[in-house]
Write an enzyme that holds these catalytic residues in place. Structure first.
Site, PDB file in Angstrom:
ATOM      1  N   ASN A 149       0.720  -0.946   0.323  1.00 52.26           N
ATOM      2  CA  ASN A 149      -0.244  -0.255  -0.360  1.00 52.26           C
ATOM      3  C   ASN A 149       0.798   1.237  -0.032  1.00 52.26           C
ATOM      4  O   ASN A 149       1.441   1.741   1.020  1.00 52.26           O
ATOM      5  CB  ASN A 149      -0.938  -0.342   1.201  1.00 52.26           C
ATOM      6  N   TRP A 150       0.995   1.686  -1.101  1.00 49.20           N
ATOM      7  CA  TRP A 150       2.414   2.977  -1.251  1.00 49.20           C
ATOM      8  C   TRP A 150       1.281   4.485  -0.993  1.00 49.20           C
ATOM      9  O   TRP A 150       2.263   5.463  -0.335  1.00 49.20           O
ATOM     10  CB  TRP A 150       2.071   3.568  -2.894  1.00 49.20           C
ATOM     11  N   LYS A 151       0.183   4.441  -0.107  1.00 54.68           N
ATOM     12  CA  LYS A 151      -0.311   5.266  -0.194  1.00 54.68           C
ATOM     13  C   LYS A 151      -0.301   6.516  -0.987  1.00 54.68           C
ATOM     14  O   LYS A 151       0.053   6.769  -1.706  1.00 54.68           O
ATOM     15  CB  LYS A 151       0.134   5.529   1.637  1.00 54.68           C
ATOM     16  N   HIS A 183      -9.448   2.030   4.814  1.00 53.11           N
ATOM     17  CA  HIS A 183      -8.313   1.666   5.239  1.00 53.11           C
ATOM     18  C   HIS A 183      -8.605   2.750   6.728  1.00 53.11           C
ATOM     19  O   HIS A 183      -9.327   4.210   6.405  1.00 53.11           O
ATOM     20  CB  HIS A 183      -7.549   2.720   4.171  1.00 53.11           C
ATOM     21  N   GLU A 196      -5.642  -4.430  11.522  1.00 53.21           N
ATOM     22  CA  GLU A 196      -5.033  -3.426  11.433  1.00 53.21           C
ATOM     23  C   GLU A 196      -4.989  -2.032  11.958  1.00 53.21           C
ATOM     24  O   GLU A 196      -6.050  -1.700  11.921  1.00 53.21           O
ATOM     25  CB  GLU A 196      -4.985  -2.152  10.214  1.00 53.21           C
ATOM     26  N   GLY A 214       2.527   2.229  11.040  1.00 52.09           N
ATOM     27  CA  GLY A 214       3.485   3.717  11.177  1.00 52.09           C
ATOM     28  C   GLY A 214       4.245   4.075  12.082  1.00 52.09           C
ATOM     29  O   GLY A 214       4.965   5.138  11.732  1.00 52.09           O
ATOM     30  N   SER A 271       3.325  -1.938  10.568  1.00 50.36           N
ATOM     31  CA  SER A 271       4.544  -1.811  11.309  1.00 50.36           C
ATOM     32  C   SER A 271       5.130  -3.310  10.393  1.00 50.36           C
ATOM     33  O   SER A 271       6.069  -4.105  11.140  1.00 50.36           O
ATOM     34  CB  SER A 271       4.774  -1.210  12.307  1.00 50.36           C
ATOM     35  N   GLY A 324       2.558  -0.682   4.466  1.00 49.76           N
ATOM     36  CA  GLY A 324       2.940   0.546   4.012  1.00 49.76           C
ATOM     37  C   GLY A 324       4.157   0.887   4.252  1.00 49.76           C
ATOM     38  O   GLY A 324       5.079   0.541   3.047  1.00 49.76           O
TER      39      GLY A 324
END
Ligand code: PGA
Length: 226
Positions: free
Chosen positions: A7-9, A93, A150, A156, A188, A209
């Site tokens: 997930n590159w956001k 998300h 999540e 993160g 993470s 991420g």
């Protein structure tokens, strides 16, 4: 099947996105691993083409989708616009729920839009809201979905959930949605901590991420799960 979702956001320019794809030229994957990359909307087509061109066996996902079909919804990207290139769509998300005020009903509508065109939704859920988040999808057939547990504080932060706790939550989720519905863990995840989650026997892969942004780290994660 193990799913690894990058997930590159809201990261990467087109140049960086294509360079990442190029780093995996002629990659082969174990038969039980499915790698999925979720770029920002403007790059979905380009990333898909480049994956084909460079013979990279990864699928493409969207990070979000309009809760509506095509129509007068300024700024929205409808499923029909990207269906040629994506096999999966991330929805719900926690960043969408937090910063864009998405409700469980919005998420359910997005799920319906994706399913109508045969795209598999990857539905993000978190604790303590998982029960309501799942209940909002009651009209949907769970085996057509992938869930991603999540915990918000693990995203993160560099502090993932413990495999034991993730096992407890994911087992409870599977109790509701069925043992055959894949449930991923996200928050993470790194090449170092991923095997511990897989060893629980209930984690069907990862929604990732930070570790997905760097091609080398992503390759390490794929190898750690192979
Ligand atoms: P992270 O993000 O891997 O950077 O913690 C996971 C996610 O938000 O999907």
């Amino acid at each position: 099947m193990k799913y690894l979702v990058a997930n590159w956001k809201s990261h990467k320019t087109i140049k960086q996105a294509l360079a990442w794809v190029d780093a995996f030229e002629n990659t082969t994957l174990d038969h039980d691993i499915r790698v999925i990359v979720a770029p920002a909307f403007p790059f979905i087509h380009f990333v898909h083409s480049r994956l084909e061109e460079k013979k990279v066996p990864f699928d493409v996902a969207s990070q979000d989708i309009s809760p509506f079909p095509q129509g007068a919804y300024t700024g929205a990207v409808a499923t029909e616009m990207i269906e040629k290139w994506v096999r999966y769509g991330i929805v719900g998300h926690s960043e969408r729920r937090k910063y864009f005020h998405e409700t469980n009903q919005d998420v359910a509508n997005k799920v319906t839009q994706l399913l109508d065109l045969g795209i598999t939704p990857i539905v993000c859920i978190d604790v303590p809201y998982a029960e309501q988040q799942i209940a909002a999808l009651e009209e949907v057939s769970f085996p057509r979905l992938i869930f991603a547990y999540e915990p918000v504080e693990a995203i993160g932060s560099g502090t993932p959930d413990s495999p034991d706790h993730a096992k407890e939550i994911i087992s409870a989720v599977k109790g509701k949605v069925g043992e055959l519905t894949p449930v991923l863990y996200g928050g993470s995840v790194t090449a170092e901590n991923a095997p511990g989650f897989l060893e629980t026997g209930v984690v069907d892969g990862f929604l990732v991420g930070g570790t997905s942004l760097d091609a080398e780290k992503w390759r390490d994660l794929i190898n750690a799960c192979s």
